[in-house]
Design a protein around this motif. Structure first.
Motif, PDB file in Angstrom:
ATOM      1  N   ALA A 135       0.824  -1.206   0.000  1.00  0.00           N
ATOM      2  CA  ALA A 135       0.000   0.000   0.000  1.00  0.00           C
ATOM      3  C   ALA A 135       0.858   1.257   0.000  1.00  0.00           C
ATOM      4  CB  ALA A 135      -0.936  -0.009   1.217  1.00  0.00           C
ATOM      5  N   ALA A 136       1.879   1.275   0.836  1.00  0.00           N
ATOM      6  CA  ALA A 136       2.761   2.446   0.895  1.00  0.00           C
ATOM      7  C   ALA A 136       3.456   2.669  -0.441  1.00  0.00           C
ATOM      8  CB  ALA A 136       3.788   2.262   2.018  1.00  0.00           C
ATOM      9  N   ALA A 137       3.867   1.592  -1.091  1.00  0.00           N
ATOM     10  CA  ALA A 137       4.526   1.713  -2.388  1.00  0.00           C
ATOM     11  C   ALA A 137       3.563   2.253  -3.442  1.00  0.00           C
ATOM     12  CB  ALA A 137       5.089   0.355  -2.815  1.00  0.00           C
ATOM     13  N   ALA A 138       2.312   1.784  -3.410  1.00  0.00           N
ATOM     14  CA  ALA A 138       1.324   2.257  -4.383  1.00  0.00           C
ATOM     15  C   ALA A 138       1.040   3.745  -4.198  1.00  0.00           C
ATOM     16  CB  ALA A 138       0.030   1.454  -4.247  1.00  0.00           C
ATOM     17  N   LEU A 139       0.984   4.201  -2.966  1.00  0.00           N
ATOM     18  CA  LEU A 139       0.756   5.618  -2.703  1.00  0.00           C
ATOM     19  C   LEU A 139       1.938   6.463  -3.155  1.00  0.00           C
ATOM     20  CD1 LEU A 139      -0.878   5.118   0.784  1.00  0.00           C
ATOM     21  CD2 LEU A 139      -2.022   6.128  -1.195  1.00  0.00           C
ATOM     22  N   ARG A 140       3.138   5.954  -2.929  1.00  0.00           N
ATOM     23  CA  ARG A 140       4.331   6.677  -3.401  1.00  0.00           C
ATOM     24  C   ARG A 140       4.347   6.759  -4.918  1.00  0.00           C
ATOM     25  NH1 ARG A 140       6.884   3.654   0.707  1.00  0.00           N
ATOM     26  NH2 ARG A 140       7.650   2.139  -0.838  1.00  0.00           N
ATOM     27  N   GLU A 141       4.024   5.657  -5.569  1.00  0.00           N
ATOM     28  CA  GLU A 141       4.028   5.634  -7.031  1.00  0.00           C
ATOM     29  C   GLU A 141       2.998   6.613  -7.589  1.00  0.00           C
ATOM     30  OE1 GLU A 141       3.485   2.433 -10.726  1.00  0.00           O
ATOM     31  OE2 GLU A 141       3.563   1.749  -8.636  1.00  0.00           O
ATOM     32  N   ALA A 142       1.859   6.736  -6.903  1.00  0.00           N
ATOM     33  CA  ALA A 142       0.812   7.661  -7.337  1.00  0.00           C
ATOM     34  C   ALA A 142       1.085   9.090  -6.903  1.00  0.00           C
ATOM     35  CB  ALA A 142      -0.539   7.209  -6.774  1.00  0.00           C
ATOM     36  N   ASP A 143       2.138   9.299  -6.141  1.00  0.00           N
ATOM     37  CA  ASP A 143       2.498  10.629  -5.640  1.00  0.00           C
ATOM     38  C   ASP A 143       1.361  11.239  -4.818  1.00  0.00           C
ATOM     39  OD1 ASP A 143       4.344  12.637  -5.239  1.00  0.00           O
ATOM     40  OD2 ASP A 143       3.745  13.772  -7.011  1.00  0.00           O
ATOM     41  N   LEU A 144       0.740  10.388  -3.997  1.00  0.00           N
ATOM     42  CA  LEU A 144      -0.342  10.836  -3.118  1.00  0.00           C
ATOM     43  C   LEU A 144       0.177  10.990  -1.695  1.00  0.00           C
ATOM     44  CD1 LEU A 144      -3.723   8.988  -3.850  1.00  0.00           C
ATOM     45  CD2 LEU A 144      -3.244  11.425  -4.011  1.00  0.00           C
TER      46      LEU A 144
END
Length: 305
Positions: free
Chosen positions: A62-71
């Protein structure tokens, strides 16, 4: 500025939303915010699981997905002291949740954790004085641990001893006396809990560090009696959302306005699954907040009645 709207937020304000109000899956939560053009999200549940209960691998994904989305993550909504945890319940649940969330907040880049202040015993076994004493004792311990961990607990005007009364909320803040305990103010909670949100807000402004947006009205019941609470788009209900937002602006608030539509998802009612068009409805809600916010100016005096 969000694309296709032409409505930037007021100076010093950014928009966000509680992701699982759009969809259970994090990918869909992210997509809803991307469609709005917003760069921040508030987290509560992912795939129906509270952030504290995710295993390490799921949290890392989840943390990686948020970083990738720049959220950016602006706040984590915990279950600490919430509507399901009465003051006579097991305090270890809250201590453990805080211990688990603190490093996860650091990993997500946020310092805010939403909390409440414990409902009374479901059997009504405590008088108000004892209920309040126990709440303040527990919250002081939680705030001490939060301060040591570098996070801030944001008490919501919702369930619990201090949730619907400004004087109690101030007493809680003053007796705990910690920079790790501040307030999140939800514009739409007053109707469900029997108070006028705008009036409560006037007494709490110095401590408000986060704002959640919802609105509602009450349908007429049988024989003119109060009926079911129906949640609406912001500005379409009776919760004086625009007045509340103007009030915080006039008092120098800067930070996030985070939508919590409650149109479909209401965890306290056991309703946790978004509608099939939940992302579209979430985006519609966000667009209406943008339009409402565009009509506000910090220079305009807030109404006094």
């Amino acid at each position: 500025m969000s694309p296709d709207t032409g409505h930037p937020p007021p100076p010093g304000i950014r928009f966000a939303g509680i992701g699982d109000e759009a969809a259970p899956a994090l990918g869909e939560q992210i997509r809803a915010h991307q469609e709005l053009g917003w760069s921040a999200i508030e987290l509560r549940n992912i795939d129906g699981t509270s952030l504290a209960d995710l295993d390490d691998a799921a949290f890392d994904r989840a943390a990686a997905a948020l970083r990738e989305a720049d959220l950016e993550v602006v706040c984590v909504d915990s279950r600490i002291a919430n509507w399901a945890r009465p003051i006579t319940g097991d305090f270890a649940l809250d201590l453990t949740e805080l211990e688990r969330l603190a490093p996860r907040c650091a990993a997500l880049g946020t310092r805010y954790i939403r909390v409440m202040s414990y409902p009374d015993d479901p059997e009504g076994g405590l008088d108000e004085e004892e209920w309040g004493r126990r709440v303040r004792h527990r919250m002081k311990q939680l705030a001490e641990r939060a301060e040591d961990a570098g996070v801030v607990l944001l008490h919501e005007n919702c369930a619990g001893w201090a949730g619907s009364d400004a004087a109690r909320a101030r007493r809680l803040l003053e007796e705990v006396d910690s920079p790790a305990l501040r307030l999140v103010f939800d514009t739409g909670n007053g109707l469900a809990y029997g108070y006028e949100a705008y009036d409560m807000l006037t007494g709490l402004l110095p401590w408000v560090e986060h704002v959640q947006i919802k609105d509602a009205r009450r349908e007429a019941g049988a024989a003119g009696e109060g009926g079911e609470i129906v949640y609406t788009l912001p500005g379409d209900g009776v919760c004086r959302v625009a007045d509340c937002l103007r009030l915080v602006l006039d008092n120098g608030y800067t930070g996030f306005w985070s939508i919590e539509p409650h149109l479909f998802v209401r965890p306290h009612e056991g309703r946790a699954d978004a509608a099939p068009d939940g992302v579209a409805q979430f985006v519609r809600y966000g667009r209406q907040l943008e339009a409402l916010a565009a009509g506000l100016t910090a220079a305009a005096p807030a109404p006094t009645h």
